[in-house]
Design a protein around this motif. Structure first.
Motif, PDB file in Angstrom:
ATOM      1  N   UNK E  64       0.828  -1.204   0.000  1.00 45.03           N
ATOM      2  CA  UNK E  64       0.000   0.000   0.000  1.00 45.03           C
ATOM      3  C   UNK E  64       0.864   1.256   0.000  1.00 45.03           C
ATOM      4  N   UNK E  67       2.496   1.516  -3.531  1.00 45.68           N
ATOM      5  CA  UNK E  67       1.546   1.987  -4.549  1.00 45.68           C
ATOM      6  C   UNK E  67       1.249   3.468  -4.333  1.00 45.68           C
ATOM      7  N   UNK E  71       1.754   6.366  -6.977  1.00 47.29           N
ATOM      8  CA  UNK E  71       0.635   7.220  -7.398  1.00 47.29           C
ATOM      9  C   UNK E  71       0.983   8.703  -7.216  1.00 47.29           C
ATOM     10  N   UNK E 123      -2.753  -8.060 -12.805  1.00 42.27           N
ATOM     11  CA  UNK E 123      -3.169  -7.074 -11.806  1.00 42.27           C
ATOM     12  C   UNK E 123      -4.123  -6.045 -12.397  1.00 42.27           C
ATOM     13  N   UNK E 124      -4.886  -5.421 -11.504  1.00 41.85           N
ATOM     14  CA  UNK E 124      -5.733  -4.292 -11.875  1.00 41.85           C
ATOM     15  C   UNK E 124      -4.864  -3.038 -11.825  1.00 41.85           C
ATOM     16  N   UNK E 125      -4.932  -2.244 -12.872  1.00 39.03           N
ATOM     17  CA  UNK E 125      -4.100  -1.032 -12.964  1.00 39.03           C
ATOM     18  C   UNK E 125      -4.278  -0.178 -11.719  1.00 39.03           C
ATOM     19  N   UNK E 126      -3.198   0.185 -11.053  1.00 39.64           N
ATOM     20  CA  UNK E 126      -3.363   0.883  -9.777  1.00 39.64           C
ATOM     21  C   UNK E 126      -2.611   2.197  -9.673  1.00 39.64           C
ATOM     22  N   UNK E 127      -2.081   2.676 -10.787  1.00 40.15           N
ATOM     23  CA  UNK E 127      -1.372   3.959 -10.689  1.00 40.15           C
ATOM     24  C   UNK E 127      -2.222   5.098 -11.240  1.00 40.15           C
ATOM     25  N   UNK E 128      -3.490   4.847 -11.478  1.00 36.45           N
ATOM     26  CA  UNK E 128      -4.387   5.947 -11.808  1.00 36.45           C
ATOM     27  C   UNK E 128      -5.328   5.737 -12.984  1.00 36.45           C
ATOM     28  N   UNK E 130      -7.492   3.410 -13.832  1.00 39.63           N
ATOM     29  CA  UNK E 130      -8.867   3.008 -13.545  1.00 39.63           C
ATOM     30  C   UNK E 130      -9.657   4.114 -12.844  1.00 39.63           C
ATOM     31  N   UNK E 131      -8.945   5.035 -12.245  1.00 41.90           N
ATOM     32  CA  UNK E 131      -9.612   6.158 -11.583  1.00 41.90           C
ATOM     33  C   UNK E 131      -9.862   7.316 -12.543  1.00 41.90           C
ATOM     34  N   UNK E 132      -8.865   7.606 -13.372  1.00 41.19           N
ATOM     35  CA  UNK E 132      -8.986   8.813 -14.202  1.00 41.19           C
ATOM     36  C   UNK E 132      -9.580   8.575 -15.578  1.00 41.19           C
TER      37      UNK E 132
ATOM     38  N   UNK F 192      -7.310 -10.081 -11.483  1.00 47.05           N
ATOM     39  CA  UNK F 192      -7.078  -8.821 -12.197  1.00 47.05           C
ATOM     40  C   UNK F 192      -8.362  -8.290 -12.827  1.00 47.05           C
ATOM     41  N   UNK F 196     -10.430  -5.042 -11.620  1.00 47.26           N
ATOM     42  CA  UNK F 196     -10.614  -3.930 -12.556  1.00 47.26           C
ATOM     43  C   UNK F 196     -12.063  -3.472 -12.571  1.00 47.26           C
ATOM     44  N   UNK F 203     -14.650   4.097  -8.802  1.00 45.19           N
ATOM     45  CA  UNK F 203     -14.170   5.398  -9.281  1.00 45.19           C
ATOM     46  C   UNK F 203     -15.288   6.244  -9.873  1.00 45.19           C
ATOM     47  N   UNK F 212      -7.909   6.719  -5.936  1.00 49.84           N
ATOM     48  CA  UNK F 212      -6.517   6.269  -5.816  1.00 49.84           C
ATOM     49  C   UNK F 212      -6.303   5.543  -4.486  1.00 49.84           C
ATOM     50  N   UNK F 215      -7.975   2.138  -4.485  1.00 47.56           N
ATOM     51  CA  UNK F 215      -7.200   1.264  -5.364  1.00 47.56           C
ATOM     52  C   UNK F 215      -5.974   0.713  -4.650  1.00 47.56           C
TER      53      UNK F 215
END
Lengths: 246, 246, 246, 246, 246, 246
Positions: E64, E67, E71, E123-128, E130-132, F192, F196, F203, F212, F215
């Motif tokens: 955590x 990440x 981020x 993995x699920x994308x976690x650097x932004x 999926x949020x942006x 994954x 996602x 989000x 973020x 996530x």
């Protein structure tokens, strides 16, 4: 009367001669005895004749508009940019609670009887009490109890749960104390006092991060007031500062 | 000094040897006497020479950046993953309030004098008090009063409204009590204690549903710690558990 | 048992014969001694055999689902449309706190011992306490202290911070008082009482403006109940009104 | 003029004879050429004489109030309970964008030239464009580009990004199409159409869960309209239904 | 490298000589080929040796933190107060999407291959992303498809869904176009351009009402810039204005 | 039927053998012809006999509960942890829109006729369309138009505004394409893919910062799956990875 209340507070909000407002009830018996139910219910429906023609969906539209305009009148007190101190005494039922919750500070006399009275007339309070009261006092269980039972409560209990800031022997004492507090607020920089009110109201409804951000943006202008220099200089020179109107 | 505070707390936050933090003031007279206003106002504008050249729109940008970086320093205490207990004594004005609001627990000695002092120097408190204080104590009217009048208040009043958790005879007693509480927290599973802090901070700023969801996701990892087995086994065997660092 | 709790409250919520609910513990010793940790941890993982095969990412999915369904059971009490009064006595640890936080009103007997016990078994409370408790009591620092130390606290302290509404000599007295309060709530218009509960729960999680708007929309239908006329008429005729079931 | 706009839309909102509103520009050349900057800047400060006396903190208060009352005028179009269709043609700059963003549907003629013009006069658009435009069109990068460059764009581009719903050969065609769409909306149940507008506006600013809940509460009254029966019956009888005013 | 990216953008954000930033990839083949997975996974756990000693609860804490700090590096681009134009070409996978989503405007060359690649490495994308990404493009279903299938998509598709603002023949053309756009932004008032960026970013995450309020407070200071007079005067005199640095 | 839909999706959500779900309509003519209005209105009121006895306030309670339970059925599709691809063809009216909005991806055949039909039967759509549609497609004005006019629209228009991801010649082609897409999703790590989905849904309803943070917490557990190693190793060895069920 409520439309007038709104106009008055809209005007106090921007009148540069006003620095603090005391809101109290006339007469010895009551701050307010609550809504005149008959008048209100007629107001909702535009008089009796109109009701029969409308289906429940259309009546709901009229009611929603009516409640919204009533809420707006009361909210004008909260939106007033100047600090508002509410003094309560005697019977303070129903709308008296709605109204006082929009003030910044509430004080009262020993004889005050409070009551979230609405369930007794078959309705959930809709002019603001159920929205603001849980954000004003700390004990959510207490709010639920007094709102769902319509149990009256006295000044001491109001003080214990944090609904009022202080209790005075009689109405006159409470009014004097309110005036003293108002005078104290009025002696400070109006930029500082009014900014404090705005930032506290914003913070109540936002996350800490949004609160900090908004505060920084707000003060990026407010800190450019000459009141800061005035205050600091007066401090150094040990005299009482005088601040321009706002 | 504030930049240093931030660095220290950023480091304490992740130092596996640290399980709880006590924050107290040096010297007998004051926890903090508030912001050194002169230094701060110079800091805001990069020294006197710079000011004259800028229009109010550009000065506002400088001020916003300055306030934001100041807020960030203070917020580092809140973001510290370890529990922070703040001990106050003597004069605890202005920034002392901002700072203590970022701790998890506040305790104080009997002689403590608190004051949300900012309106006295012409500004609305902008380093966190107006954002955090209403979320820490239950009586919103009390917060408004002390913030808009800059009225000082003592330890007993701070206890009554829930600003501090307990009051001790003297600073030394308060520090001892804080250490005792810190040791108690440090004896528990750090996964559990630090998770509790995080979840409480999240819940303050979110709806109940968002709080429950976040809690479930958080614990889906945290519950896989060996601390649960350690704690349960120690309980059965009636001995004190030892938990790995975090 | 928790699934059953959910079913019961889902049913009470819509049963027109029910107007108020009292939730208390059987037996003289405890309201609830907390989670049966062994059973729960087995439930989380579907029994011991299953665990070995899963990687931590997959175990997390099982745990999240398990916590969520546990939370849903407890939340059923909060979602119950009828007012819920929780009576506590004796040992009220861990899940007892989670559960009582979903009731509208909490009362207890003098001998009650409360404890947010979870850190003692290596975990952050995840069935609702950390989300709801800070929204129920006013002192955020107190919530942090009792949650991060697992320090037990008694009835008097629970009363002082606003966690319980009142304290009674013995369990029987508390139950009697709860019944009296429930009967009082049940004597009012169910449209009014249930609307009050819903609007207070909504307001807890929303801004004042969203609260006012939702209230207006809610009441645009609720005010069309015949309960208002029933209540007003009974008032004029000085007799006790009778309201239809809901 | 803007105060008048507000009064007109406040009135249209509740006038039962109105079921849909078409908002278009007079004359062949422009929907609106943007704010009369000179007038506005004078309005902000109450005339030139007043400015000199105020410090930047106090000027900021005047500006904030001025911007807020300007925003309120424009927002009256969004708050109008009846659907609003905006027809644009020719020059549609600055305030033309602010204004059209508050309508429900935007259409235009082929010759329309749009421009988020504000950065060209030294300011960030503050009457609503920067708040509403990103919630109206799907491409956030496009919004940033046109807002930070003040690059004009034409009808085809406006159509491609979803800012307008359709493009017509000439202004007259666009107005005809708007009237046709307005007549279509006016032929439906006003309870249904106005509810749809309200629920879409609410959903824009809330989570899906809050949207669903609000929708359910809204429709608990709206579904009791006789319009549902009227619509269903007309459907069975294959004739055009007539709905009561609202 | 990512820490460096953060430092650079933190510095560009406040450097008065910078008015717009172009972010592009070196070399002809790729904007970025995505995360160096091996390095990253080692970074997460502080090297292989460390992993074995930790339970999954403790590993989660390390992950955590890792990440979060990753981020933060990427978010520095979004927080940069100056407009950022991102130019993409060739392979633009994984972190290339995360990174470009923090820019204000995205443009690309015809040969660009985009891919939300993360599910392909478990993995699920976690650097932004999926949020942006869902807040940048209008079609939520498209975002879900490309994120859950890791299907590559080209420049034309990116243009159609609004992910990029425009497509150019070759990387050099795209860079030229970005510079032209950057020069255009840089020729405007920096108070206006940077305010526009801030207000659009705020509005993305807040309700319309909160957006309008924040805008009014922001501009109460920003409108006091001399840039407004400069811009207006230049307009009247038909010459190009020159604005002070910011 | 809707209760069954809910049960099925609740079960698919946790069935480890399921990795992706295709939702399509039986028969050649319609995906769904919309709600059986007569049945629904009876359902709302528990049959005709019951209605007469209730006042509009009590009818509203029944309606709210009915709408809520209907919404819950549809929402089960959105809450399904596995990706859901919806294939539409022929008539896709009313509830067909509500339902498809809860899927992750929507595709259709060329002959599909869509319609937000509800205003034609006198009501505002309340099973989810008005809440989800504006968050799915980019053009808010288009959503308002089709929702307030009940104008049907075809596959091409649905594709242009981003409501569907792609259009196929015939229903069979669309189903084949959906299966292909589903198989592709099913071939990836379920940790994954399902992560996602969850993160994108979160989000949509939260700020970027909350997105973020969530996530990071989510992935602190998910990244501990063995799927990452499996995926990386397969990549190095250029073979197709096999992932455990979830």
């Amino acid at each position: 009367m409520w439309l007038e209340l709104r106009q008055i507070f809209d005007q106090l909000s921007v009148d540069p001669n006003v620095r603090a407002v005391i809101l109290s009830g006339a007469g010895p018996r009551a701050f307010t005895a609550g809504l005149d139910v008959k008048a209100a219910s007629q107001g909702m429906l535009g008089g009796k004749e109109g009701v029969g023609k409308l289906d429940p969906g259309r009546i709901a539209v009229q009611m929603r508009r009516h409640v919204a305009s009533f809420q707006d009148c009361i909210t004008a007190v909260e939106k007033c940019e100047k600090p508002v101190i509410c003094v309560m005494h005697g019977i303070s039922y129903g709308l008296g609670i709605d109204l006082s919750c929009t003030a910044d500070v509430r004080i009262c006399s020993k004889d005050t009887q409070f009551c979230v009275k609405e369930v007794d007339i078959g309705l959930a309070a809709d002019i603001g009490t159920l929205t603001r009261l849980p954000k004003i006092v700390g004990s959510y269980g207490w709010v639920k109890e007094v709102s769902m039972t319509a149990r009256p409560f006295g000044a001491e209990e109001a003080m214990r749960v944090g609904f009022v800031n202080s209790v005075y022997e009689a109405k006159a004492d409470a009014v004097s104390a309110a005036i003293e507090m108002g005078v104290l607020m009025a002696s400070k920089s109006p930029i500082a006092v009014q900014g404090t009110k705005e930032l506290l109201n914003w913070s109540r409804d936002h996350t800490v991060q949004d609160g900090l951000r908004y505060t920084g943006v707000w003060n990026s202008a407010a800190l450019q007031t000459s009141d800061v220099a005035t205050a600091l200089l007066s401090g150094l020179e040990k005299r009482t500062p005088t601040f321009e109107k706002l």
